[in-house]
Every structure is written in C-alpha cells, then in structure tokens.
Design a protein around this motif. Structure first.
Motif, PDB file in Angstrom:
ATOM      1  N   PRO A 137      33.837  45.465  22.472  1.00 53.84           N
ATOM      2  CA  PRO A 137      34.704  45.939  21.381  1.00 53.84           C
ATOM      3  C   PRO A 137      36.153  45.513  21.593  1.00 53.84           C
ATOM      4  O   PRO A 137      36.636  45.415  22.720  1.00 53.84           O
ATOM      5  CB  PRO A 137      34.557  47.461  21.455  1.00 53.84           C
ATOM      6  CG  PRO A 137      34.140  47.736  22.866  1.00 53.84           C
ATOM      7  CD  PRO A 137      33.317  46.565  23.298  1.00 53.84           C
ATOM      8  N   ILE A 139      40.099  46.450  20.395  1.00 51.97           N
ATOM      9  CA  ILE A 139      40.925  47.504  19.803  1.00 51.97           C
ATOM     10  C   ILE A 139      42.246  46.905  19.345  1.00 51.97           C
ATOM     11  O   ILE A 139      42.896  46.157  20.085  1.00 51.97           O
ATOM     12  CB  ILE A 139      41.202  48.636  20.804  1.00 51.97           C
ATOM     13  CG1 ILE A 139      39.893  49.177  21.381  1.00 51.97           C
ATOM     14  CG2 ILE A 139      41.972  49.773  20.142  1.00 51.97           C
ATOM     15  CD1 ILE A 139      40.097  50.268  22.414  1.00 51.97           C
ATOM     16  N   CYS A 156      38.704  49.660  16.035  1.00 46.97           N
ATOM     17  CA  CYS A 156      37.800  49.074  17.021  1.00 46.97           C
ATOM     18  C   CYS A 156      36.733  48.270  16.295  1.00 46.97           C
ATOM     19  O   CYS A 156      36.159  48.738  15.302  1.00 46.97           O
ATOM     20  CB  CYS A 156      37.158  50.174  17.867  1.00 46.97           C
ATOM     21  SG  CYS A 156      36.012  49.563  19.120  1.00 46.97           S
ATOM     22  N   LEU A 167      29.992  53.013  17.209  1.00 46.93           N
ATOM     23  CA  LEU A 167      31.217  52.999  18.012  1.00 46.93           C
ATOM     24  C   LEU A 167      31.678  54.436  18.266  1.00 46.93           C
ATOM     25  O   LEU A 167      31.672  55.273  17.355  1.00 46.93           O
ATOM     26  CB  LEU A 167      32.314  52.215  17.300  1.00 46.93           C
ATOM     27  CG  LEU A 167      31.970  50.752  16.978  1.00 46.93           C
ATOM     28  CD1 LEU A 167      33.112  50.088  16.232  1.00 46.93           C
ATOM     29  CD2 LEU A 167      31.663  49.981  18.257  1.00 46.93           C
ATOM     30  N   ARG A 168      32.091  54.689  19.501  1.00 51.78           N
ATOM     31  CA  ARG A 168      32.547  56.026  19.893  1.00 51.78           C
ATOM     32  C   ARG A 168      33.946  55.926  20.487  1.00 51.78           C
ATOM     33  O   ARG A 168      34.249  54.987  21.220  1.00 51.78           O
ATOM     34  CB  ARG A 168      31.591  56.663  20.900  1.00 51.78           C
ATOM     35  CG  ARG A 168      30.183  56.866  20.352  1.00 51.78           C
ATOM     36  CD  ARG A 168      29.308  57.595  21.365  1.00 51.78           C
ATOM     37  NE  ARG A 168      27.951  57.762  20.890  1.00 51.78           N
ATOM     38  CZ  ARG A 168      27.532  58.760  20.102  1.00 51.78           C
ATOM     39  NH1 ARG A 168      28.400  59.687  19.720  1.00 51.78           N
ATOM     40  NH2 ARG A 168      26.280  58.844  19.712  1.00 51.78           N
ATOM     41  N   TRP A 169      34.784  56.940  20.162  1.00 53.59           N
ATOM     42  CA  TRP A 169      36.163  56.989  20.643  1.00 53.59           C
ATOM     43  C   TRP A 169      36.307  58.081  21.697  1.00 53.59           C
ATOM     44  O   TRP A 169      35.720  59.159  21.573  1.00 53.59           O
ATOM     45  CB  TRP A 169      37.128  57.290  19.491  1.00 53.59           C
ATOM     46  CG  TRP A 169      37.275  56.200  18.488  1.00 53.59           C
ATOM     47  CD1 TRP A 169      36.636  56.094  17.293  1.00 53.59           C
ATOM     48  CD2 TRP A 169      38.148  55.068  18.581  1.00 53.59           C
ATOM     49  NE1 TRP A 169      37.047  54.968  16.625  1.00 53.59           N
ATOM     50  CE2 TRP A 169      37.981  54.315  17.393  1.00 53.59           C
ATOM     51  CE3 TRP A 169      39.050  54.618  19.539  1.00 53.59           C
ATOM     52  CZ2 TRP A 169      38.685  53.147  17.145  1.00 53.59           C
ATOM     53  CZ3 TRP A 169      39.751  53.445  19.290  1.00 53.59           C
ATOM     54  CH2 TRP A 169      39.562  52.723  18.111  1.00 53.59           C
ATOM     55  N   ASP A 181      31.725  54.617  10.697  1.00 56.71           N
ATOM     56  CA  ASP A 181      31.692  53.183  10.972  1.00 56.71           C
ATOM     57  C   ASP A 181      31.489  52.382   9.689  1.00 56.71           C
ATOM     58  O   ASP A 181      30.762  52.798   8.772  1.00 56.71           O
ATOM     59  CB  ASP A 181      30.558  52.851  11.945  1.00 56.71           C
ATOM     60  CG  ASP A 181      30.797  53.452  13.323  1.00 56.71           C
ATOM     61  OD1 ASP A 181      31.916  53.946  13.561  1.00 56.71           O
ATOM     62  OD2 ASP A 181      29.873  53.417  14.150  1.00 56.71           O
ATOM     63  N   SER A 196      35.469  50.667  13.322  1.00 62.50           N
ATOM     64  CA  SER A 196      35.759  52.094  13.202  1.00 62.50           C
ATOM     65  C   SER A 196      37.259  52.303  13.349  1.00 62.50           C
ATOM     66  O   SER A 196      37.923  51.586  14.104  1.00 62.50           O
ATOM     67  CB  SER A 196      35.002  52.891  14.269  1.00 62.50           C
ATOM     68  OG  SER A 196      35.337  54.263  14.213  1.00 62.50           O
ATOM     69  N   CYS A 213      37.241  52.753  23.370  1.00 64.69           N
ATOM     70  CA  CYS A 213      36.232  52.524  22.340  1.00 64.69           C
ATOM     71  C   CYS A 213      34.987  51.993  23.045  1.00 64.69           C
ATOM     72  O   CYS A 213      35.046  50.964  23.733  1.00 64.69           O
ATOM     73  CB  CYS A 213      36.722  51.530  21.294  1.00 64.69           C
ATOM     74  SG  CYS A 213      35.464  51.141  20.040  1.00 64.69           S
ATOM     75  N   ARG A 226      32.798  48.570  26.798  1.00 65.48           N
ATOM     76  CA  ARG A 226      33.875  49.421  26.301  1.00 65.48           C
ATOM     77  C   ARG A 226      35.191  48.705  26.506  1.00 65.48           C
ATOM     78  O   ARG A 226      35.313  47.800  27.328  1.00 65.48           O
ATOM     79  CB  ARG A 226      33.883  50.767  27.017  1.00 65.48           C
ATOM     80  CG  ARG A 226      34.044  50.676  28.523  1.00 65.48           C
ATOM     81  CD  ARG A 226      34.204  52.052  29.144  1.00 65.48           C
ATOM     82  NE  ARG A 226      33.110  52.935  28.825  1.00 65.48           N
ATOM     83  CZ  ARG A 226      33.185  54.255  28.826  1.00 65.48           C
ATOM     84  NH1 ARG A 226      34.340  54.834  29.127  1.00 65.48           N
ATOM     85  NH2 ARG A 226      32.159  55.001  28.535  1.00 65.48           N
TER      86      ARG A 226
END
Length: 410
Positions: A137, A139, A156, A167-169, A181, A196, A213, A226
C-alpha cells in the motif's frame, strides 16, 4: 511399464477424448464406484505452486490423465503431453496421478479435469483459484504538516489484488475507521485497485505518531504488507525555565535556560522580571538569561516568552539567592503560615494607623474652629469699649461686668 510409440499415443489420446466427451454428454454418475476419480479444489497465489492430485480406490490398470482448462492433456500417466516446464509430475501410481504447476499466473485459473479411460470414461474436476497478490500500500496526504486542531486526510492505495483487498487503518495499535474502500477493476485484467481515505483531527500528541495502512487479503498473512507514515503536527510551545543550579549563591555566576517544547522549535525569546526591570548585571542571550554576579537584589520572579511562529508560551521561575551559609535572603522564602501571619498583622496595623489619622484630622479641625471663635469674641469686646481702659477690661472678661455696672447706675 511399457508405453506405445508417439503416433499410437496421439491416436489413443484422440480416442480417449472422444470417449470422454461422450461420457460428459451422457451425464453418467457412478456412486460408490471404486474406479471413480476423486480430486479437490485448490487455491494458490500468483507466483506460487499448486499440486493437483487425482486418486481412485482401485485400479484396473487403466491410466489416469490430467487436462487443463482448455482440455489440453497435461499428463497421461507418467507421460507429459504439453510442453510447459512449469508443469511437472509429482507422483504416479496405479491409483494416483499428481502434478505440480509452478509460477502460477492468473491465466492458470479455471477448471482442471482428471480422467480414467475405462468403459465408460470416468472424470472428476478440480477448480484452481488463483489469488492476485495485492501490491504494497502507498499512503499520500503527508506532504504538508498540519497545525494543531486542524484536519488531515490520508489516502491509501493498493493495486493488483484478486479478489479485491480490504484496507485497514491503525494509529499505533488502535484501529481507526476510514471511509468505505473504493474498488476499481483493471481493464483487460482480472485484478482490482483498492483505495481508502482516513480523516483525522490532530492534536499535539499526534506529532510523530505512526499511521499505518495494512492490506487484508487471503493471499497474505496478517501484517505481511503495510505502510507507515509519521504525522507532522505544528503546535505552540510549552515553556519551562531550568536553572543552572538549584542553589544559586550570592557572588557566583548563574544562568536560566528557557526551554520551549513546540513544533517547530521557538525562534524568539523574551525575558522579563515580574514587577520590575531586569537586573543591570544580567544579560538576555536568546534562550538564556545570564547573571555575571548574583546579588540579593536579583531575587524575584522571572518570565520567559517563547514564540515559534505558530503561537507563544510563557514560563516562570522564582530566583532566591542564597548567602554563603546557604540561607535565603528573600522574605518570600518564609513559610506560608508565617507569610499569612505577617499579612494579617500588617493589615491590622494599617487599619489602626488609618483610624488615628482620622482622629487627628477631626481633632485639629475642632481646635481650629474653637480658637477662631474665641479670638472673634475678644476682638468684639475691644471694639465696643469707649476708651483704652475699658477695652482692656472688656478683653479680660469684664465687659459683661461693665454692662451690669452701667445698668446699676441707671
């Protein structure tokens, strides 16, 4: 085991293909058939290796065969039929035929067929699912620092995933909630690009905090892919004054240092003494206030103002100069209770002095008024006398007697 020549093999393969098509068309299903091939579906990531296994419970010396999604024969028994070095024989026995496909590509996804050429032909199918591995990812949104209390929007993006990645923050270990997303398909490609957005209201405690991310996808172990970026937050300084020594002594050199904890660092410092001017033997030198020789008169509260362009902060320090014996010469060094007692006594004394002054003023005015009245009556008696002797008598208080005497002769 002996194999026929290449022309014979090709003729046999063609014949078996016709028989296989007839068997498929007839939709014949054999329950509890020991000669019925058994396979399993497989999932593999792009670039990985998949093993396709076909087994039968019993063998009648018929050969097993694997075919690809285009119905091209891959292996017939131990004989490779398709020139593709990625495809290799894994195991071949009378009851099993296993092959491997390495460096799997998205185009290898589909339904593979295992056949045993009995009468009729028996088949089994295995679906190979190929996962598109998402890219690392990226950012964006950290290009400029954000002032305390402001908002920052981060984006991201991850490409090449199949199925679409999630995608996770995170801020540290705390998971944050971003916008849903956005998934976009790639033209002429079965993969997807995913993005995202995350919006944060930042405080000074967020400065240098890592925002992460992470990609969540079946082809990856948790945390495999990540990206991290540190937030940059601008905020006004918090000021603290540190003394060179905890026991400043009379006659020694001494300095105070103004420390401003802000982002950016303070560029301007202003020193002042509370309720007065800086001592003549002190010198303000940026973040430092230097004393060439301490004196008891230097006692007091010193202030430092630090400015970093975002805002300013103020710190203060109370200087108590010690004598050679280590005793403070400043009355403010007394205990709080002693200070309170002296304040009460001072107030009482002030009230008493005020009352005495008021009494003196009243008494003075009273005396002045009565003295004036006395002088006025004396002057009046002198003015009414016909001669000097009478005037003297009247001035001495004999005026009323004269009046009486005058009335007596009449």
């Amino acid at each position: 085991m002996a194999f026929p020549s290449a022309p014979s093999v090709l003729w046999s393969v063609s014949l078996l293909t016709v028989l296989f098509a007839a068997a498929v068309h007839s939709n014949i299903v054999f329950d509890d058939d020991p000669l019925q091939p058994v396979t399993s579906d497989e999932t593999v990531s792009v670039g990985g290796t998949v093993i396709l296994t076909c087994r039968v419970a019993e063998s009648d010396n018929s050969s097993l065969q694997w075919s690809n999604t285009a119905q091209q024969t891959l292996y017939f028994g131990e004989k490779r039929a398709l020139r593709d070095n990625r495809i290799q024989l894994h195991r071949s026995t009378p009851t099993e035929l296993s092959i491997t496909i390495s460096d799997v590509q998205l185009s290898d996804e589909g339904e593979y067929t295992c056949s045993i050429f009995t009468m009729p032909v028996r088949t089994a199918r295995a679906t190979v699912t190929v996962l598109g591995v998402p890219g690392k990812p990226q950012i964006s949104g950290f290009e400029n620092a954000v002032q305390e209390g402001g908002k920052v929007t981060l984006t991201c993006t991850s490409t090449g995933s199949k199925p679409p990645a999630k995608l996770r923050w995170y801020r540290g270990d705390q998971e944050l909630v971003g916008r849903p997303d956005v998934v976009e398909s790639v033209p002429d490609d079965p993969t997807y690009n995913v993005s995202s957005e995350l919006t944060l209201v930042v405080s000074r405690s967020d400065d240098n905090n890592l925002i992460t991310c992470a990609v969540d996808h079946p082809s990856l172990a948790p945390g495999d892919k990540r990206s991290e970026q540190a937030l940059r937050v601008l905020y006004s300084p918090v000021v603290e004054i540190q003394p060179e020594s905890d026991l400043p002594r009379e006659g020694e050199k001494f300095h105070l240092q103004c420390i401003g904890n802000g982002n950016p660092e303070p560029t301007s410092y202003i020193w002042e003494k509370k309720d007065g001017e800086l001592p003549p033997l002190s010198k303000a030198d940026g973040a430092y206030l230097r004393f060439e020789m301490l004196n008891k008169s230097d006692n007091g509260v010193y202030l430092c103002h630090a400015d970093n362009g975002i805002g300013n902060g103020q710190g203060e320090y109370t200087l108590l100069v010690q004598d050679a014996a280590g005793n403070s010469a400043d009355p403010t060094a007394m205990s709080p209770s002693s200070g309170v007692d002296h304040a009460v006594i001072g107030g009482v004394v002030a009230v008493i002095v005020f009352i005495l002054l008021c009494l003196l003023i009243v008494l003075g005015r009273y005396l002045i008024r009565h003295k004036g009245t006395y002088l006025t009556h004396e002057a009046k008696g002198s003015d009414d006398a016909p001669d000097a002797d009478t005037a003297i008598i009247n001035a001495e208080g004999g005026h009323s007697g004269a009046e009486d005497k005058k009335e007596y002769f009449i």
